[in-house]
Write a protein that holds these residues in place. Structure first.
Motif, PDB file in Angstrom:
ATOM      1  N   VAL A 178      -0.880   1.910   7.877  1.00 39.16           N
ATOM      2  CA  VAL A 178      -1.574   1.709   8.964  1.00 39.16           C
ATOM      3  C   VAL A 178      -3.006   1.335   8.535  1.00 39.16           C
ATOM      4  O   VAL A 178      -3.461   0.470   9.281  1.00 39.16           O
ATOM      5  N   GLU A 179      -3.661   1.950   7.454  1.00 40.54           N
ATOM      6  CA  GLU A 179      -4.900   1.761   7.085  1.00 40.54           C
ATOM      7  C   GLU A 179      -4.918   0.381   6.500  1.00 40.54           C
ATOM      8  O   GLU A 179      -5.887  -0.588   6.777  1.00 40.54           O
ATOM      9  N   CYS A 238       1.799   9.529   5.143  1.00 43.40           N
ATOM     10  CA  CYS A 238       0.180   9.275   4.750  1.00 43.40           C
ATOM     11  C   CYS A 238      -0.550   8.568   5.433  1.00 43.40           C
ATOM     12  O   CYS A 238      -1.830   8.730   5.351  1.00 43.40           O
ATOM     13  N   GLY A 239      -0.088   7.401   5.978  1.00 49.22           N
ATOM     14  CA  GLY A 239      -1.037   6.476   6.615  1.00 49.22           C
ATOM     15  C   GLY A 239      -1.583   5.533   5.924  1.00 49.22           C
ATOM     16  O   GLY A 239      -2.309   4.849   6.723  1.00 49.22           O
ATOM     17  N   SER A 240      -1.147   5.443   4.845  1.00 53.93           N
ATOM     18  CA  SER A 240      -1.713   4.150   3.864  1.00 53.93           C
ATOM     19  C   SER A 240      -1.325   2.970   4.525  1.00 53.93           C
ATOM     20  O   SER A 240      -2.260   1.775   4.408  1.00 53.93           O
ATOM     21  N   ALA A 300       0.691  -1.227   0.015  1.00 55.49           N
ATOM     22  CA  ALA A 300      -0.166   0.040  -0.017  1.00 55.49           C
ATOM     23  C   ALA A 300       0.861   1.296  -0.132  1.00 55.49           C
ATOM     24  O   ALA A 300       0.269   2.397  -0.362  1.00 55.49           O
ATOM     25  N   CYS A 301       2.124   1.154   0.420  1.00 60.10           N
ATOM     26  CA  CYS A 301       3.049   2.145   0.391  1.00 60.10           C
ATOM     27  C   CYS A 301       3.165   2.804  -0.725  1.00 60.10           C
ATOM     28  O   CYS A 301       3.629   2.321  -1.881  1.00 60.10           O
TER      29      CYS A 301
END
Ligand code: SF4
Ligand code: SF4
Lengths: 147, 371
Positions: free
Chosen positions: A111-112, A107-109, A73-74
């Motif tokens: 963790v999401e 960005c938090g991707s 996802a990163c």
């Protein structure tokens, strides 16, 4: 001529009004924080520092199952996940969890993307270094060191 | 950095303003053809901080471009987030729950106020007034703390997601925002006293850099510059996106189109933003903050566009999809770029000090221009 003097008068008045504001502020508490001599606290638990691994309270070890979804996802390919098969353990066991923080945009991707809740943002904000390599974090080691 | 070209006929010389000049706010270079103190021909040179954002958008799945949007205009990142997620949602037909739209409006407007506050301080700093920036940064700091609470960052936000927002707002956020609105309302009088009535400021800003409505139209100037010239045009009113049509707010306009009017318009805009936030907090609906959106967003063939009102003017995203996850073409129309384009015409025959005023009043953000 009278225009000239009235302008001086209004000008002088506006300066005094401005000075009045600053004088008032002088009597109020100081808001400036003398960073880095004084430290500020992170005000929010939602603060995004670099990511870190989350401990599983039952096993005392990491929660991560090395599925690699976060790495996928990163946007900047900062995360490297490696794993191995071990005798007697179901699934894969995490062996390497590296973060290249130089490329991370917080960005938090990741963790999401992690549906195991195995990573979260840390509260580290006060980081500085002399070389690029200092920001290549071995998160697995970090988790172990944190006891 | 001066190079003199004194020939017999030509007494003018070239002066480089920037790319390291404090009042060009970043890495903008303006090559000035000067005659003594007078500017004959200012020519901006762009591209010092070009990072190929559009190309990056065309080379990765659309979700992965999100962090880039906050880095184009780092001062007002949330409207840039907003424009992009709005575009993706429009292209892929993703529904957004009402609560998410309200959160987007609240945070975007907070960001707008923060951006205007930064501008206010920086503009006056350009004019030689040091004190106001201390007050405006104090206020801006409050907003950053509030936004940090939910977005996790203080500047380059990446908070909106296709279909909603990253996380729900907390009670602490709502309380903090309400307290900030109250505080900010009491601060306007300070700015009024400190700046708006100050004779030196008025003398330096009044009648300087007059953009006529006609000129503004010719160059595609938008935002507070356009409204300062007396044209009431605000995307939030003209083509309301998100839930802006639910709110009651005014679009402040100026009369003369000079730097003073641009100042006034922005200060009034802050008040209007506070009004929007207040109404949004009152009406905030319950419900999910993130709607259903596929993990892999396929962009159907065809084009779509989405415009939002960023702090500096109209920001438009344009996308051509080809059925895959990766946009075939992504074009970003940024406000400061067209706002800056009036400078060569506006800056002809004026004093160098006035050029600084004009550029300050434009509120330029260079990374956004160069992209
Ligand atoms: S926060 Fe974003 S950029 Fe950083 S490691 Fe996670 S996904 Fe990658
Ligand atoms: S952190 Fe989460 S997403 Fe990443 S490999 Fe581990 S379990 Fe998978």
């Amino acid at each position: 001529m009278s225009g000239y003097f009235s302008e001086i008068l209004t000008g002088g008045k506006s300066l005094l009004v401005g000075l009045g504001v600053t004088f008032k502020a002088m009597l109020q508490p100081v808001v400036t924080v003398q960073y880095p001599r004084e430290k500020t606290d992170v005000t929010s638990s939602n603060y995004r520092g670099h990511i870190e691994l989350v401990r599983n309270p039952e096993t005392g070890s990491f929660k991560c199952i090395a599925c690699g979804l976060c790495a996928k996802a990163c946007p900047s390919e900062c995360i490297t996940v490696k794993s191995e098969k071990r005798e007697g353990v179901k699934g894969k066991v995490l062996t390497v969890f590296q973060l290249d923080f130089t490329k991370c945009s917080l960005c938090g991707s990741c963790v999401e993307a992690c549906n195991k809740g195995a990573i979260r943002f840390s509260q580290d904000y006060n980081i500085a270094g002399f070389t690029k390599e200092e920001f290549h974090y071995d998160l697995l080691k970090r988790l172990e060191e944190m006891g | 950095m001066k190079s003199e070209t004194n020939t017999q006929q030509n007494q003018s010389f070239t002066l480089n303003m920037g790319p390291q000049h404090p009042s060009t706010h970043g890495v903008l270079q303006v090559i000035l053809e000067m005659d003594g103190e007078y500017v004959l021909d200012p020519q901006p040179v762009l591209g010092y901080i070009h990072r190929m954002h559009e190309k990056m958008g065309e080379s990765r799945p659309c979700r992965k471009f999100l962090p880039n949007t906050g880095r184009m205009d780092y001062v007002c990142a949330l409207p840039f987030n907003h424009g992009y997620v709005g575009l993706i949602e429009r292209a892929a037909g993703i529904e957004v729950p009402p609560r998410a739209e309200y959160i987007r409006v609240i945070t975007s407007e907070l960001n707008r106020v923060a951006s205007h506050l930064l501008w206010l301080g920086a503009f006056l700093l350009d004019l030689g007034a040091f004190t106001p920036i201390m007050y405006s940064f104090d206020d801006r700091e409050q907003i950053l703390d509030i936004l940090e609470e939910i977005t996790g960052s203080r500047l380059t936000y990446c908070y909106f997601r296709p279909g909603g927002v990253y996380q729900d707002i907390s009670d602490k956020f709502i309380e903090g925002t309400r307290a900030f609105i109250k505080r900010m309302r009491s601060r306007f009088s300070i700015y009024e006293k400190l700046v708006a009535t100050n004779i030196i400021f008025i003398k330096r800003a009044e009648g300087v850099g007059v953009i006529s409505p006609d000129m503004a139209r010719r160059y595609g100037v938008t935002g507070p510059l356009l409204r300062g010239s007396g044209i009431s045009y605000d995307i939030r009113k003209q083509e309301p996106y998100s839930v802006y049509s639910d709110f009651d707010f005014d679009v402040p306009v100026g009369e003369n189109g000079d730097s003073l009017d641009r100042y006034k318009v922005r200060v009034q805009e802050m008040e209007q933003s506070l009004r929007i936030i207040e109404q949004a907090l009152d009406k905030l609906p319950e419900g999910p903050y993130l709607g259903k959106a596929p993990k892999k967003i396929k962009l159907p063939p065809g084009d779509s566009s989405f415009s939002v009102e960023a702090a500096r003017g109209e920001l438009a995203y344009y996308l051509v999809g080809d059925g895959s996850e990766i946009p075939y073409r992504l074009k970003i129309r940024v406000p400061s770029y067209s706002n800056l384009s009036v400078l060569p015409e506006l800056g002809r025959g004026i004093l160098l000090a006035d050029l600084v005023t004009i550029m300050g009043s434009f509120d330029l953000v260079i990374p956004e221009i160069d992209r």
